[in-house]
Design an enzyme around this catalytic site. Structure first.
Site, short mmCIF file in Angstrom:
data_model
loop_
_atom_site.label_atom_id
_atom_site.label_comp_id
_atom_site.label_asym_id
_atom_site.label_seq_id
_atom_site.Cartn_x
_atom_site.Cartn_y
_atom_site.Cartn_z
N MET A 164 10.02 24.40 6.14
CA MET A 164 9.65 23.86 4.90
C MET A 164 10.89 23.21 4.52
O MET A 164 10.78 21.80 3.99
CB MET A 164 9.21 24.89 3.79
CG MET A 164 8.89 24.12 2.62
SD MET A 164 8.50 25.48 1.42
CE MET A 164 6.66 25.63 2.13
N TYR A 209 11.44 29.94 13.39
CA TYR A 209 10.08 30.53 13.40
C TYR A 209 9.38 30.24 14.75
O TYR A 209 9.64 29.28 15.26
CB TYR A 209 9.25 29.91 12.32
CG TYR A 209 9.68 30.19 10.98
CD1 TYR A 209 9.61 31.37 10.46
CD2 TYR A 209 9.79 29.14 10.13
CE1 TYR A 209 9.82 31.85 9.18
CE2 TYR A 209 10.18 29.36 8.84
CZ TYR A 209 10.12 30.81 8.21
OH TYR A 209 10.34 30.95 6.92
N LYS A 254 0.82 -1.28 0.06
CA LYS A 254 0.12 0.05 0.04
C LYS A 254 0.83 1.43 0.01
O LYS A 254 2.12 1.25 0.47
CB LYS A 254 -0.87 0.13 1.15
CG LYS A 254 -1.82 -1.32 1.56
CD LYS A 254 -2.73 -0.99 2.74
CE LYS A 254 -1.93 -1.01 3.83
NZ LYS A 254 -2.81 -0.70 5.23
#
Length: 367
Positions: A312, A264, A35
């Site tokens: 990110m 951040y 899967k």
């Protein structure tokens, strides 16, 4: 030079982990579960890694077709079954097996039976019982009637009796222990012919201690094939090896003082002077953004910790106790030397999610 983040897939570890399955359940045939693009390892690589499996199982019809086109000759099982009447003709064309878990699927088979039966098509099906997980399957009291409807069809060949365990990794689960699910299965399947397929990875790993209760003709290991643990003990304690190692490098170093913040939101503040390394890996690569302070990382083989918020494209680690670490130092995010389940636990998730979340932009090699 390319960005240094890299996922290395260890085919030999996949083969080893399949051998562990065989040792745990020596009397059963084994499906290799593929899967989600082989749990993020790649469909073709997983197919080769589990070439000795007795069959391959997945949920995506298009990927089942791709396995046939890649040359897989042995059985293929659709674990969620077919999603509409029209899928039956595709299944017939590629000789696919299927789970059957609801009345709608039974009705589609009945509607197609005359046509498929005339053409001599017979599906090998896996009739699923809901023994308490309450996702897919017929309740035990409705199972025999569903079985009878399948037996009456000309287009049905072998029928395997199947269920899925919710808590096989927890022997003392207060709501639904594996023994209770086995009891329900035996009651619902009483008197019905057919092979049995009950165990996922957790069930396979407990096969020995449950030998008097648990009988499998087929097992359906997933996460253990990729070197992760379904729970109970660590993967290494079960003798499993990681099939994926995610690595990168330090691409920058900052010397900071007490009171300086990192990342951040300034979520991390230094208590004293420290060195911080910047790693080329972020949530866009599949690393969990919610990973907290102290999530383990290896730098040049030395264990250290995450500091600051994952962004990110980058994350930051503590290099204070690794004075030789600098730009270009090797980083292991998970895999060989750092179990993926340990990283996942620190991040409040499971190894399955980290594997499956590997981003397409991450280069993948075999090693």
């Amino acid at each position: 030079m390319p960005r240094p983040i890299l996922a290395t897939i260890h085919i030999a570890s996949m083969q080893h982990n399949l051998a562990v399955v065989r040792a745990c359940a020596p009397g059963a045939k084994a499906w290799g579960v593929l899967k989600a693009n082989g749990y993020g390892h790649g469909l073709e690589r997983a197919m080769r890694g589990f070439a000795d499996a007795d069959g391959l199982a997945l949920v995506e019809l298009d990927n089942a077709i791709r396995l046939r086109e890649l040359g897989w000759k042995k059985p293929i099982l659709l674990l969620e079954g077919f999603f509409g009447f029209e899928d039956l003709h595709t299944m017939a064309g590629y000789t696919l097996q299927s789970a059957v878990h609801c009345n709608e699927q039974l009705a589609w088979l009945e509607a197609a039976d005359a046509d498929l039966g005339e053409r001599g098509i017979k599906f090998d099906l896996h009739l699923k019982m809901n023994t308490g997980m309450n996702r897919l399957g017929f309740k035990p009291e409705a199972f025999a009637a569903a079985h009878a409807r399948l037996v009456a069809l000309a287009c049905v060949g072998n029928i395997t009796l199947m269920t899925h365990f919710a808590n096989a990794d927890d022997a003392e689960h207060p709501l639904l222990p594996i023994a209770e699910q086995i009891r329900r299965f035996e009651a619902g399947a009483a008197g019905l012919p057919g092979m049995r397929s009950l165990s996922n990875s957790a069930g396979v790993l407990r096969q020995g201690e449950l030998e008097d209760l648990l009988r499998n003709d087929w097992v359906r290991p997933g996460i253990m094939l990729y070197g992760g643990t379904p729970g109970g003990k660590s993967a290494a304690e079960y003798g499993l090896r990681p099939a994926m190692t995610l690595t990168s490098e330090i691409i920058g170093v900052q010397d900071i003082a007490a009171g300086d913040a990192v990342g951040y939101g300034s979520r991390f503040t230094a208590d004293g002077a420290m060195r911080v390394g910047v790693v080329a890996c972020g949530y866009a690569d599949g690393y969990p953004r919610h990973a907290p302070l102290d999530t383990p990382v290896l730098v040049d083989g030395v264990r250290t910790r995450l500091v600051g918020r994952v962004s990110m494209d980058m994350l930051t680690v503590d290099l204070t106790h690794i004075p030789a670490a600098t730009v270009g130092s090797k980083v292991v995010l998970w895999g060989e030397g750092l179990p993926i389940d340990e990283v996942a636990t620190a991040a409040g998730t499971i190894g399955y999610e980290l594997m499956c979340a590997l981003a397409p932009r991450v280069a993948v090699v075999e090693g």
